[in-house]
Motif scaffolding. Sequence first.
Motif, PDB file in Angstrom:
ATOM      1  N   SER A   1       8.040   5.907 -10.635  1.00 58.14           N
ATOM      2  CA  SER A   1       7.982   4.567 -10.060  1.00 58.14           C
ATOM      3  C   SER A   1       8.483   4.629  -8.628  1.00 58.14           C
ATOM      4  O   SER A   1       9.330   5.456  -8.298  1.00 58.14           O
ATOM      5  CB  SER A   1       8.854   3.614 -10.881  1.00 58.14           C
ATOM      6  N   GLY A   2       7.962   3.742  -7.800  1.00 59.82           N
ATOM      7  CA  GLY A   2       8.425   3.687  -6.418  1.00 59.82           C
ATOM      8  C   GLY A   2       9.899   3.332  -6.311  1.00 59.82           C
ATOM      9  O   GLY A   2      10.580   3.715  -5.366  1.00 59.82           O
TER      10      GLY A   2
ATOM     11  N   THR B   1       8.627  -2.392 -13.722  1.00 53.65           N
ATOM     12  CA  THR B   1       8.247  -1.156 -14.375  1.00 53.65           C
ATOM     13  C   THR B   1       6.937  -0.594 -13.866  1.00 53.65           C
ATOM     14  O   THR B   1       6.742   0.601 -13.890  1.00 53.65           O
ATOM     15  CB  THR B   1       8.117  -1.395 -15.885  1.00 53.65           C
ATOM     16  N   GLN B   2       6.038  -1.427 -13.394  1.00 52.65           N
ATOM     17  CA  GLN B   2       4.739  -0.867 -13.069  1.00 52.65           C
ATOM     18  C   GLN B   2       4.660  -0.408 -11.630  1.00 52.65           C
ATOM     19  O   GLN B   2       3.705   0.250 -11.255  1.00 52.65           O
ATOM     20  CB  GLN B   2       3.647  -1.897 -13.345  1.00 52.65           C
ATOM     21  N   ASP B   3       5.633  -0.778 -10.794  1.00 56.91           N
ATOM     22  CA  ASP B   3       5.540  -0.440  -9.389  1.00 56.91           C
ATOM     23  C   ASP B   3       6.061   0.956  -9.134  1.00 56.91           C
ATOM     24  O   ASP B   3       5.932   1.512  -8.129  1.00 56.91           O
ATOM     25  CB  ASP B   3       6.318  -1.454  -8.552  1.00 56.91           C
TER      26      ASP B   3
ATOM     27  N   PHE C   1      11.916   2.684   2.290  1.00 61.17           N
ATOM     28  CA  PHE C   1      10.917   3.189   1.345  1.00 61.17           C
ATOM     29  C   PHE C   1       9.921   4.105   2.034  1.00 61.17           C
ATOM     30  O   PHE C   1       9.184   3.687   2.933  1.00 61.17           O
ATOM     31  CB  PHE C   1      10.198   2.027   0.662  1.00 61.17           C
ATOM     32  N   LYS C   2       9.957   5.372   1.621  1.00 63.81           N
ATOM     33  CA  LYS C   2       9.016   6.363   2.130  1.00 63.81           C
ATOM     34  C   LYS C   2       8.477   7.092   0.909  1.00 63.81           C
ATOM     35  O   LYS C   2       9.213   7.854   0.281  1.00 63.81           O
ATOM     36  CB  LYS C   2       9.722   7.365   3.051  1.00 63.81           C
ATOM     37  N   HIS C   3       7.260   6.824   0.529  1.00 66.64           N
ATOM     38  CA  HIS C   3       6.728   7.447  -0.686  1.00 66.64           C
ATOM     39  C   HIS C   3       6.261   8.870  -0.406  1.00 66.64           C
ATOM     40  O   HIS C   3       5.396   9.070   0.432  1.00 66.64           O
ATOM     41  CB  HIS C   3       5.539   6.626  -1.229  1.00 66.64           C
ATOM     42  N   PRO C   4       6.810   9.825  -1.119  1.00 62.02           N
ATOM     43  CA  PRO C   4       6.325  11.201  -0.961  1.00 62.02           C
ATOM     44  C   PRO C   4       4.965  11.344  -1.651  1.00 62.02           C
ATOM     45  O   PRO C   4       4.509  10.426  -2.326  1.00 62.02           O
ATOM     46  CB  PRO C   4       7.389  12.026  -1.693  1.00 62.02           C
TER      47      PRO C   4
ATOM     48  N   SER D   1       4.309   5.737  -6.541  1.00 61.83           N
ATOM     49  CA  SER D   1       4.043   4.317  -6.448  1.00 61.83           C
ATOM     50  C   SER D   1       2.564   4.051  -6.235  1.00 61.83           C
ATOM     51  O   SER D   1       1.875   4.822  -5.570  1.00 61.83           O
ATOM     52  CB  SER D   1       4.839   3.732  -5.287  1.00 61.83           C
ATOM     53  N   ASP D   2       2.092   2.947  -6.791  1.00 60.67           N
ATOM     54  CA  ASP D   2       0.726   2.509  -6.528  1.00 60.67           C
ATOM     55  C   ASP D   2       0.695   1.418  -5.462  1.00 60.67           C
ATOM     56  O   ASP D   2      -0.257   0.648  -5.371  1.00 60.67           O
ATOM     57  CB  ASP D   2       0.073   2.020  -7.831  1.00 60.67           C
ATOM     58  N   HIS D   3       1.792   1.355  -4.695  1.00 58.03           N
ATOM     59  CA  HIS D   3       1.855   0.390  -3.595  1.00 58.03           C
ATOM     60  C   HIS D   3       2.016   1.134  -2.278  1.00 58.03           C
ATOM     61  O   HIS D   3       2.242   2.329  -2.256  1.00 58.03           O
ATOM     62  CB  HIS D   3       3.055  -0.540  -3.782  1.00 58.03           C
ATOM     63  N   CYS D   4       1.943   0.377  -1.185  1.00 63.88           N
ATOM     64  CA  CYS D   4       2.200   0.954   0.127  1.00 63.88           C
ATOM     65  C   CYS D   4       3.694   1.089   0.334  1.00 63.88           C
ATOM     66  O   CYS D   4       4.451   0.234  -0.105  1.00 63.88           O
ATOM     67  CB  CYS D   4       1.688   0.026   1.219  1.00 63.88           C
ATOM     68  N   ASP D   5       4.103   2.148   1.041  1.00 64.21           N
ATOM     69  CA  ASP D   5       5.480   2.162   1.513  1.00 64.21           C
ATOM     70  C   ASP D   5       5.535   1.396   2.840  1.00 64.21           C
ATOM     71  O   ASP D   5       4.521   0.846   3.297  1.00 64.21           O
ATOM     72  CB  ASP D   5       6.035   3.590   1.598  1.00 64.21           C
ATOM     73  N   TRP D   6       6.690   1.352   3.433  1.00 62.17           N
ATOM     74  CA  TRP D   6       6.906   0.544   4.639  1.00 62.17           C
ATOM     75  C   TRP D   6       5.917   0.899   5.752  1.00 62.17           C
ATOM     76  O   TRP D   6       5.249   0.031   6.310  1.00 62.17           O
ATOM     77  CB  TRP D   6       8.352   0.766   5.091  1.00 62.17           C
TER      78      TRP D   6
END
Lengths: 525, 340
Positions: free
Chosen positions: B264-265, B338-340, B150-153, B285-290
């Motif tokens: 979504s992430g 759905t929310q992540d 997981f790498k969020h752009p 995503s509204d979370h952290c990536d790795w």
Amino acid sequence: MQAFSELLENLYYTTASNEKQRLLLAYLKNTPDPDRGWAIAALAGTLRFEFFKRHTVKQLMLSRVDPDLFAMSYDYVGEVSETVAHLWPDATEQPATLPTLNELVTAFQQVSKQKVSALLADYLSIMTPPQRWALLKLGTRGLRVGMSARSVKKVLATYGQVPVEEIEQLWHALAPPYAELFAWLDGKQPKPDISNAVTFHPVMLSHPVQDDDLEAIKAQPDEWQIEHKYDGIRVQLVCNANGKAIYSRTGDDISHAFPDVLEQLHFHGVVDGELLIMKDGNIDSFNALQQRLNRKKPTKALLASHPAGVMLYDILKYQQSDVTRHSLDVRREYLEKWVANNQQPAFQLSPMLAIHDAEQLEAAYRQAADDPSVEGLMLKRLASPYTAGRPVGQWFKWKREALLADAVIMYAQRGHGKRSSFYSDYTFGVWEGDKLLPIGKAYSGFTDDELKKLDNWIRRHATGRFGPVREVEKALVLEVAFDAVHPSTRHKSGVALRFPRVHRIRWDKPASEADTLDAVKRLIR
Amino acid sequence: MDASQWLHKQPQGLYCEPADCYIDPLHPVEHALITHAHADHAIGGHQSVTATASTLAIMQTRYGEDMAGSTQAVNYREQITLGSPNDPVTCVFYPAGHILGSAQILLCYRGTRVVISGDYKRQSDPTCLPFKPVPCDVFITEATFALPVFKHPSIEQEMAKLLDSLAVFPERCHLVGVYALGKCQRVILALRAIGYTSPIYLHGAQRKLCDLYERQGIELGELIDVAEVSDKQSLAGNIVLAPPSALSDRWSRTLPNVRRAMASGWMQIRARAKQRQVELPLVVSDHCDWQALLDTIEEVNPNEVWITHGREDALLHALTQQGRTAQALSMVGYESDTQD
């Protein structure tokens, strides 16, 4: 490579098949030779060689990432290529220019074995994750973007404004990157001549029979040719002045695996039939044939103990002449003539069952259910021409009813591709005394909704983990369906199921009421 | 005092014994501390709720004014005291950078400091204050995207993808699945930030929370309810935001030539996008990536890490490799697709 990667991304995420065909058509118009030919080969699955082994990809990755984290990532993503595409370290500086598709293919074709790994690593390091995915799928010939070979051919036909049947006929005689094909489609050269090529011809397939079809057949049985449906593998035998070959129904050349059949083939023509194990004219079960399948080179002993033969039921070419436009009854005459000219123990004519009314048809179906070498009846319209593909209303298969058993789900594994991250592969077992013994594995037969429920159940009832395999509480009963049970020395339970699938999920049934191994063994014929 | 002696996992959620309260309980309880208002952390029906004012406002919008017996609004960084005055637990809310009102909760008891981070991210988000690293003995983290794949752009890059697609397919209505709380508003702001000034159309389920965000001073530009558009054909070439569940339901069939997108992430994983029949996956995503998870733990540098939910195996493995003390709480019920 950039255009190819974009094409794959677009195809992958597009669901409508006519939209996919539009995308590919646009690509063919905008991409030069030979790149577009390689892309066609990749999509249609006709690339003749692997650029690198999956093992090589994995080793390269493992030298760059913690093996446990790789395993957990793979378990989650469900596919090696995508896992590697994401895990591979991104380039830190401005990436070099990407090679063209042809440069890639050529580079991997020419590189020595020792240098494959380094070449692959260099390419991966200059690519983005989608490009890496494209390269890995291409190089391991595992491309799945929801586009069938058939629809690739349709696009080629649209591109060149020719009937798709002409592409079909040429297809197996041509090789990537299809320079002659495109030259013809572009109107620069005449149609390639393949009249004497030893090549696969697309086969005609049947539909499962429905109740109303059966009623219609029973009303006029004399318009139908009725034969046993043999439980072997469909093959096509091709023999002409340039050589001879045995093809599987998907067009793979399997001659090397069946030298005993090939050496008995000498009369020119193209014939269609079922490959079986035949000893002194008697047909053995699919289980016996299994010994010969997937063996590239059978040993002498195996050839002697498991001789192969072909039950012939149709003909596409008699000597040089194409007979596919004739009706089935006329083709049958050609086939009989062909067999008369090629008399060998390996070749038998599929008998036509004498059926003139509904009772006889029912009786033949019941009788077929008791014969271990057949799996039902084939019902073919006598007037049917030989049409590649699955034409409507011509040929039907009437398979015998599946066998059923209630088994307890014991282990589950995550699926791949579309089902990645869902637990979709289930090992199930039946009781021997107070112990469960696994008897098979199923990964089909349920709806997407049922899959979600099963997946949820497994997550909540997992008791242990062996690598990617989850052990679950022995509490859920699956009614499994299968075509046959064979004795097996390879499985602890002593039985092997043929084509097991989930028939129903018995949420209501306690595990203690599942079937016993003895009950399953009684189904062996 | 060892934190595990006064803070433990219960079926309802994390329970702080000396303060007699639960953090983000999944069932109605007497006293709840709520990190943020997503439905899997904040439910209605508690007797008393302590949370940031924005979180309370969102909960009231969703569950009604009487969503709890009583409410207590706390400001970020304001210290409150819980439990017995003679043996108190002090409690401070710090920004978590997840959605409007989201907080990490610092609990301090007999000298031991525990931070319950709730859900959090490190990417910038104009709808909320940025995550604040808080020194502590025990850092309790989520692990939603805790795998090195997981790498969020950046959200700008993903929104540019959406605008590119609008340019390539001007005849198609771009229906984007976004969770109604947080993701929706963040996506709108990111589109505005890269210069998209056209009206953005909303499924009915998105409206209330967008209005709430605007009342909290977050300007979202012109938003129009799809229900108020008489000629649905005019939505071709426009962006419609809808809850993920509406992406392929009957409602979406009224829209012209839909191109389905989802923010979504999870969209980074091909099969996840495919399973939802998404043609245009947007990795937001509204979370952290790795990497952000590992960096945050490095920065907070606690003595111990507890992992609540998500891909806890991988995070536990990586932290153990680094020589950190870590454990997985394996809490269920805190992850929705759905929310992540």
